[in-house]
Design a protein around this motif. Structure first.
Motif, PDB file in Angstrom:
ATOM      1  N   PRO A  95       0.303  -1.124  -0.136  1.00 54.06           N
ATOM      2  CA  PRO A  95       0.148  -0.023   0.259  1.00 54.06           C
ATOM      3  C   PRO A  95       0.698   1.424   0.084  1.00 54.06           C
ATOM      4  CG  PRO A  95       0.046  -0.773   1.991  1.00 54.06           C
ATOM      5  CD  PRO A  95       0.948  -1.988   1.566  1.00 54.06           C
ATOM      6  N   LEU A  96       1.037   1.477  -0.839  1.00 49.45           N
ATOM      7  CA  LEU A  96       2.413   3.702  -1.204  1.00 49.45           C
ATOM      8  C   LEU A  96       1.685   3.607  -1.017  1.00 49.45           C
ATOM      9  CD1 LEU A  96       4.911   1.513  -4.152  1.00 49.45           C
ATOM     10  CD2 LEU A  96       5.007   1.583  -1.911  1.00 49.45           C
ATOM     11  N   TRP A  97       0.149   4.057  -1.667  1.00 54.14           N
ATOM     12  CA  TRP A  97      -0.770   5.374  -2.119  1.00 54.14           C
ATOM     13  C   TRP A  97      -1.976   4.615  -1.358  1.00 54.14           C
ATOM     14  CZ3 TRP A  97       0.457   9.953  -2.661  1.00 54.14           C
ATOM     15  CH2 TRP A  97      -0.682  11.531  -3.417  1.00 54.14           C
ATOM     16  N   ASN A  98      -2.886   5.931  -0.762  1.00 51.90           N
ATOM     17  CA  ASN A  98      -3.801   5.492  -0.113  1.00 51.90           C
ATOM     18  C   ASN A  98      -4.982   6.965  -1.165  1.00 51.90           C
ATOM     19  OD1 ASN A  98      -6.482   5.310   1.423  1.00 51.90           O
ATOM     20  ND2 ASN A  98      -6.009   5.352   3.130  1.00 51.90           N
ATOM     21  N   ALA A 134      -7.048  13.504  -1.262  1.00 52.52           N
ATOM     22  CA  ALA A 134      -7.649  13.785  -2.417  1.00 52.52           C
ATOM     23  C   ALA A 134      -5.953  12.672  -2.991  1.00 52.52           C
ATOM     24  CB  ALA A 134      -7.124  14.568  -3.142  1.00 52.52           C
ATOM     25  N   GLY A 135      -6.181  11.722  -2.116  1.00 54.35           N
ATOM     26  CA  GLY A 135      -4.941  10.430  -2.096  1.00 54.35           C
ATOM     27  C   GLY A 135      -3.850  11.024  -1.507  1.00 54.35           C
TER      28      GLY A 135
END
Length: 261
Positions: A71-74, A79-80
């Motif tokens: 999970p590098l980016w949520n 907005a992320g």
């Protein structure tokens, strides 16, 4: 089985029961104090950080692990937002990664809340026993720490609770490392200490990590002085062993430290 055999087995069973009495008392006391989380759905809107921050964040972590993704980016936060590189993401933090990948979010969070004071109490018990304290004294020490956490807001202040819990495991590892006679055993304790230090970093990288490291340094320094004074090892060997333990900790935690820094 005749009467003679039964009479010989009875003291053994009693000794086994005494061995487990202290840990059982600590575990039972934690479960009683946190019975709302252990046996009921104790998560309510009175716990805003649990429901609005930790629950959705670690749910995303668990879903990513189950899907086989890092999970590098949520994309669901703001907005992320970066995830694995965030110090409070839970990535490489063993308990939330395991619990939220095996259970649904509500039970996973309740189990995590119970785990921290339970681990802290049992860790303190084992540390005190390794430091040659009696079972009653070790039980009292573990019970005091576990109940202090369980009956206060520390239990739901998850970074602080996690840092305290894994600090006791770090001290257990430091004690085993210092007292081991063979290097094979000593390296095994060093591995446990490195894992515990990594978990403290994942739980609370700032104050929690500083406090845990200070405890480990203080214990190893005092132990090295005592060992050198009694002639168990030379002062240089005692200092070198303690320094090795401390130096290895941040090296093994580079997968957590580097992305966060």
């Amino acid at each position: 089985m005749n009467a003679a055999d039964a009479s010989r087995l009875a003291p053994r069973a009693a000794r086994r029961a005494v061995v487990w009495l202290g840990p059982a008392l600590i575990a039972g006391s934690v479960l009683f104090a946190l019975r709302g989380f252990a046996f009921d759905s104790g998560l309510t809107n009175q716990h805003p950080d649990l429901l609005t921050f930790w629950l959705p964040r670690w749910s995303f972590l668990g879903d990513s692990i189950v899907a086989g993704q890092i999970p590098l980016w949520n994309p669901f936060e703001m907005a992320g937002y970066r995830f694995a590189a965030d110090p409070q993401s839970g990535w490489l933090y063993g308990p939330p990664m395991l619990l939220f990948s095996l259970f649904s979010p509500g039970p996973a969070l309740r189990l995590f809340i119970i785990l921290n004071p339970l681990l802290a109490g049992l860790g303190m018990y084992v540390f005190l026993r390794k430091e040659t304290l009696g079972r009653a004294a070790a039980t009292a020490g573990g019970l005091v720490l576990a109940m202090m956490m369980s009956t206060s807001t520390i239990a739901i202040s998850l970074p602080f609770a996690g840092a305290l819990a894994w600090t006791t495991v770090l001290l257990v590892a430091a004690s085993g490392y210092r007292r081991a006679e063979r290097w094979s055993v000593r390296l095994a304790w060093l591995g446990l200490g490195a894992f515990a230090w990594m978990q403290v970093a994942a739980a609370h990288m700032s104050h929690g990590l500083v406090i845990a490291t200070a405890f480990a340094i203080a214990y190893l320094a005092a132990g090295a002085f005592a060992d050198a004074r009694t002639g168990i090892v030379t002062p240089r060997s005692a200092a070198a062993r303690g320094a090795l333990f401390i130096l290895v900790l941040p090296l093994t935690a580079l997968p957590i430290l580097v992305p966060h820094i």
